[in-house]
Structure formats: C-alpha cells, structure tokens
Design a protein around this motif. Structure first.
Motif, PDB file in Angstrom:
ATOM      1  N   ALA A 113       1.929   3.014  -4.659  1.00 46.09           N
ATOM      2  CA  ALA A 113       1.005   3.979  -4.051  1.00 46.09           C
ATOM      3  C   ALA A 113      -0.388   3.376  -3.877  1.00 46.09           C
ATOM      4  O   ALA A 113      -1.042   3.595  -2.847  1.00 46.09           O
ATOM      5  N   LEU A 114      -0.857   2.601  -4.849  1.00 44.20           N
ATOM      6  CA  LEU A 114      -2.170   1.964  -4.732  1.00 44.20           C
ATOM      7  C   LEU A 114      -2.199   0.966  -3.582  1.00 44.20           C
ATOM      8  O   LEU A 114      -3.173   0.919  -2.811  1.00 44.20           O
ATOM      9  N   ASN A 115      -1.161   0.170  -3.463  1.00 44.92           N
ATOM     10  CA  ASN A 115      -1.103  -0.793  -2.362  1.00 44.92           C
ATOM     11  C   ASN A 115      -1.005  -0.089  -1.009  1.00 44.92           C
ATOM     12  O   ASN A 115      -1.553  -0.568  -0.014  1.00 44.92           O
ATOM     13  N   THR A 116      -0.325   1.048  -0.966  1.00 48.91           N
ATOM     14  CA  THR A 116      -0.265   1.827   0.267  1.00 48.91           C
ATOM     15  C   THR A 116      -1.643   2.362   0.638  1.00 48.91           C
ATOM     16  O   THR A 116      -2.028   2.363   1.823  1.00 48.91           O
ATOM     17  N   LEU A 117      -2.410   2.808  -0.362  1.00 51.21           N
ATOM     18  CA  LEU A 117      -3.775   3.277  -0.102  1.00 51.21           C
ATOM     19  C   LEU A 117      -4.657   2.149   0.421  1.00 51.21           C
ATOM     20  O   LEU A 117      -5.519   2.378   1.289  1.00 51.21           O
ATOM     21  N   VAL A 118      -4.451   0.943  -0.104  1.00 50.90           N
ATOM     22  CA  VAL A 118      -5.207  -0.210   0.406  1.00 50.90           C
ATOM     23  C   VAL A 118      -4.882  -0.458   1.876  1.00 50.90           C
ATOM     24  O   VAL A 118      -5.779  -0.700   2.699  1.00 50.90           O
ATOM     25  N   ALA A 119      -3.600  -0.385   2.228  1.00 50.47           N
ATOM     26  CA  ALA A 119      -3.197  -0.584   3.623  1.00 50.47           C
ATOM     27  C   ALA A 119      -3.788   0.504   4.521  1.00 50.47           C
ATOM     28  O   ALA A 119      -4.252   0.219   5.635  1.00 50.47           O
ATOM     29  N   VAL A 120      -3.785   1.749   4.046  1.00 54.12           N
ATOM     30  CA  VAL A 120      -4.354   2.844   4.836  1.00 54.12           C
ATOM     31  C   VAL A 120      -5.853   2.658   4.998  1.00 54.12           C
ATOM     32  O   VAL A 120      -6.414   2.905   6.084  1.00 54.12           O
ATOM     33  N   LEU A 159      -2.887  -6.619   7.393  1.00 51.36           N
ATOM     34  CA  LEU A 159      -1.882  -5.552   7.398  1.00 51.36           C
ATOM     35  C   LEU A 159      -0.468  -6.116   7.314  1.00 51.36           C
ATOM     36  O   LEU A 159       0.395  -5.546   6.637  1.00 51.36           O
ATOM     37  N   LEU A 160      -0.223  -7.231   8.007  1.00 46.76           N
ATOM     38  CA  LEU A 160       1.088  -7.873   7.924  1.00 46.76           C
ATOM     39  C   LEU A 160       1.363  -8.372   6.518  1.00 46.76           C
ATOM     40  O   LEU A 160       2.474  -8.198   5.978  1.00 46.76           O
ATOM     41  N   PHE A 161       0.346  -8.966   5.900  1.00 45.67           N
ATOM     42  CA  PHE A 161       0.497  -9.464   4.535  1.00 45.67           C
ATOM     43  C   PHE A 161       0.765  -8.317   3.558  1.00 45.67           C
ATOM     44  O   PHE A 161       1.659  -8.411   2.690  1.00 45.67           O
ATOM     45  N   ILE A 162       0.017  -7.222   3.705  1.00 46.39           N
ATOM     46  CA  ILE A 162       0.221  -6.068   2.822  1.00 46.39           C
ATOM     47  C   ILE A 162       1.588  -5.437   3.069  1.00 46.39           C
ATOM     48  O   ILE A 162       2.252  -4.969   2.130  1.00 46.39           O
ATOM     49  N   SER A 163       2.036  -5.414   4.324  1.00 49.72           N
ATOM     50  CA  SER A 163       3.354  -4.838   4.635  1.00 49.72           C
ATOM     51  C   SER A 163       4.470  -5.632   3.974  1.00 49.72           C
ATOM     52  O   SER A 163       5.443  -5.051   3.460  1.00 49.72           O
ATOM     53  N   ILE A 164       4.342  -6.959   3.966  1.00 47.26           N
ATOM     54  CA  ILE A 164       5.344  -7.796   3.303  1.00 47.26           C
ATOM     55  C   ILE A 164       5.355  -7.504   1.799  1.00 47.26           C
ATOM     56  O   ILE A 164       6.422  -7.388   1.177  1.00 47.26           O
ATOM     57  N   ILE A 165       4.170  -7.375   1.224  1.00 50.66           N
ATOM     58  CA  ILE A 165       4.082  -7.068  -0.206  1.00 50.66           C
ATOM     59  C   ILE A 165       4.699  -5.704  -0.499  1.00 50.66           C
ATOM     60  O   ILE A 165       5.448  -5.538  -1.473  1.00 50.66           O
ATOM     61  N   LEU A 166       4.404  -4.715   0.346  1.00 50.27           N
ATOM     62  CA  LEU A 166       4.962  -3.375   0.133  1.00 50.27           C
ATOM     63  C   LEU A 166       6.482  -3.378   0.264  1.00 50.27           C
ATOM     64  O   LEU A 166       7.179  -2.693  -0.497  1.00 50.27           O
ATOM     65  N   ALA A 167       6.997  -4.137   1.240  1.00 47.65           N
ATOM     66  CA  ALA A 167       8.449  -4.214   1.397  1.00 47.65           C
ATOM     67  C   ALA A 167       9.099  -4.849   0.167  1.00 47.65           C
ATOM     68  O   ALA A 167      10.151  -4.379  -0.312  1.00 47.65           O
ATOM     69  N   PHE A 168       8.471  -5.889  -0.362  1.00 44.80           N
ATOM     70  CA  PHE A 168       9.015  -6.551  -1.556  1.00 44.80           C
ATOM     71  C   PHE A 168       8.948  -5.627  -2.772  1.00 44.80           C
ATOM     72  O   PHE A 168       9.906  -5.538  -3.556  1.00 44.80           O
ATOM     73  N   LYS A 169       7.823  -4.936  -2.929  1.00 48.15           N
ATOM     74  CA  LYS A 169       7.689  -4.003  -4.042  1.00 48.15           C
ATOM     75  C   LYS A 169       8.676  -2.843  -3.906  1.00 48.15           C
ATOM     76  O   LYS A 169       9.236  -2.363  -4.908  1.00 48.15           O
ATOM     77  N   GLY A 170       8.881  -2.357  -2.681  1.00 48.43           N
ATOM     78  CA  GLY A 170       9.863  -1.301  -2.471  1.00 48.43           C
ATOM     79  C   GLY A 170      11.265  -1.745  -2.830  1.00 48.43           C
ATOM     80  O   GLY A 170      12.054  -0.958  -3.384  1.00 48.43           O
ATOM     81  N   TYR A 171      11.585  -3.009  -2.532  1.00 51.84           N
ATOM     82  CA  TYR A 171      12.904  -3.526  -2.896  1.00 51.84           C
ATOM     83  C   TYR A 171      13.066  -3.601  -4.412  1.00 51.84           C
ATOM     84  O   TYR A 171      14.131  -3.266  -4.955  1.00 51.84           O
ATOM     85  N   LEU A 172      12.010  -4.022  -5.113  1.00 48.35           N
ATOM     86  CA  LEU A 172      12.071  -4.074  -6.576  1.00 48.35           C
ATOM     87  C   LEU A 172      12.204  -2.675  -7.169  1.00 48.35           C
ATOM     88  O   LEU A 172      12.914  -2.476  -8.169  1.00 48.35           O
ATOM     89  N   ILE A 173      11.529  -1.698  -6.556  1.00 45.75           N
ATOM     90  CA  ILE A 173      11.662  -0.311  -7.012  1.00 45.75           C
ATOM     91  C   ILE A 173      13.104   0.163  -6.862  1.00 45.75           C
ATOM     92  O   ILE A 173      13.659   0.827  -7.745  1.00 45.75           O
TER      93      ILE A 173
END
Length: 217
Positions: A113-120, A159-173
């Motif tokens: 959620a914090l990383n999503t807020l950073v992207a927003v 944004l691309l870098f954060i999206s990759i991080i979010l996708a990786f974190k979502g996979y770990l979740i």
C-alpha cells in the motif's frame, strides 16, 4: 457438479523456481530476516559509535541532523519487530502453523500500500520528483545527469520502475497467501481424517457390541 469459487483459479501450490509455496515462504522469511538483522547491526553500531556515522549538514545538503538518538531508537525497535515477524513467518511455514504467517502477510500488504501511494503521488504530482532531486546533496552521484533528463521521461521511467516493484511484491504476497491457504487446507483435511477415523472406530465398536447379543435370538 462441484462449484468452484472464482478466486480459487489463482490458487497454486508452486511459486518461483518451481518451489513449493511453503519452501518459497520459508526462503522469503529467511531473506527478510537476514536483511533486517544486518540493518539492526548497522543501527546498533551507529548508536554505539555515533561519530563514525556522523554526517554534517553540508554533506547532506540541508540544515537537519541525519539521525538523532530518538529516531535511532525507533529504527532499532522497528528492526527488532521486523525480525520477530519474519521469524514467526518462517517458523509458521516450517511447522505448518497458519496463524504465525498472518503478521508477515499484513506487513506485506502494508508495504504494498505504501509503494502504491508513492506511485500515485508521482503520477498526481510529477513536479515533486524534480523538487526532490534539487534537494539532494551537490555531490550526489549522477545528480546533474538526472536533472538533464526530460521531466516527462523521468516520470515514466520512475513509474515503470515502481510498477515492476509492485508486480514483484504482489507476486510475493500471492506466494505467502497461497502458503497460508495450503497450510489451512492441510490442517483442515487432517482434522477431517481424524474425525472420520474416530467415527468409523466408534461404529465398529458399536457393531461388535451388538452382534454377540443378537446371536442369542
């Protein structure tokens, strides 16, 4: 015909590198445990020898302290808490205790959620990136090169870098969640087998008790 919930289609017992979700959760917990242990050692070293880790205001490019004692104690407390949460997740996955994985899963959701807020924030306030870069120290590596990049391209890259991080974190979740569901399902099946076996044993005992008495009729 057996009805299957839509969200069960995304359930899997395997994760990255063809590992089982239990193995993946254990490895993830150990990795986070090592990282937080290293951070804790650095913080304790900085607290024991603050002069060695001291940064002046000119080096930081601002009129503020790098880390005072209060912030250092808070960071140490957070590191200890994270070590405890990671150790609970590792132990829970190893001993198949689903409840011990919940704190680590909640931490993952909070971090996502914090990383999503950073992207927003980057998407809504793109000029904040330029302001942040200007506040960096003058000797910060590649500061001038970053400032020379087109602001729109810089926002897209971030944004691309954060999206990759979010996708990786979502996979770990998803891996940790599948491990939680797997352990819950396994424990539930074990309880069902235990209850069924006890019920069968009781029926056999009752039949053995009734059959001899019926032979006298």
């Amino acid at each position: 015909m057996k009805m299957v919930a839509p969200w069960t289609r995304f359930y899997s017992n395997s994760c990255c590198l063809c590992c089982h979700v239990r193995t993946g959760t254990i490895l993830l917990g150990v990795w986070y445990l090592i990282l937080n242990a290293v951070v804790l050692l650095i913080l304790l070293s900085a607290l024991a020898d603050p002069d060695h880790y001291h940064f002046s205001s000119s080096e930081l490019g601002g009129d503020f302290e790098f880390m005072d004692d209060a912030n250092m104690c808070i960071a140490i407390a957070i590191s200890v808490l994270m070590i405890l949460i990671c150790a609970m997740a590792t132990y829970g996955a190893y001993k198949q205790r689903a409840a011990w994985i919940i704190p680590f899963f909640c931490y993952q959701i909070f971090d996502f959620a914090l990383n999503t807020l950073v992207a927003v924030t980057v998407l809504v306030y793109p000029n904040s990136i330029q302001e942040y870069i200007r506040q960096l120290p003058p000797d910060f590596p590649y500061k001038d090169d970053i400032m020379s990049v087109n602001p729109t391209c810089l926002v897209l890259i971030i944004l691309l870098f954060i999206s990759i991080i979010l996708a990786f974190k979502g996979y770990l979740i998803s891996c940790v969640w599948n491990c939680y569901r797997y352990i819950n399902g396994r424990n539930s099946s074990d309880v069902l087998v235990y209850v069924t076996s006890n019920d069968t044993t009781r029926r056999e005992r009752s039949d053995n008790f009734i059959l001899p008495s019926s032979s006298y009729l």
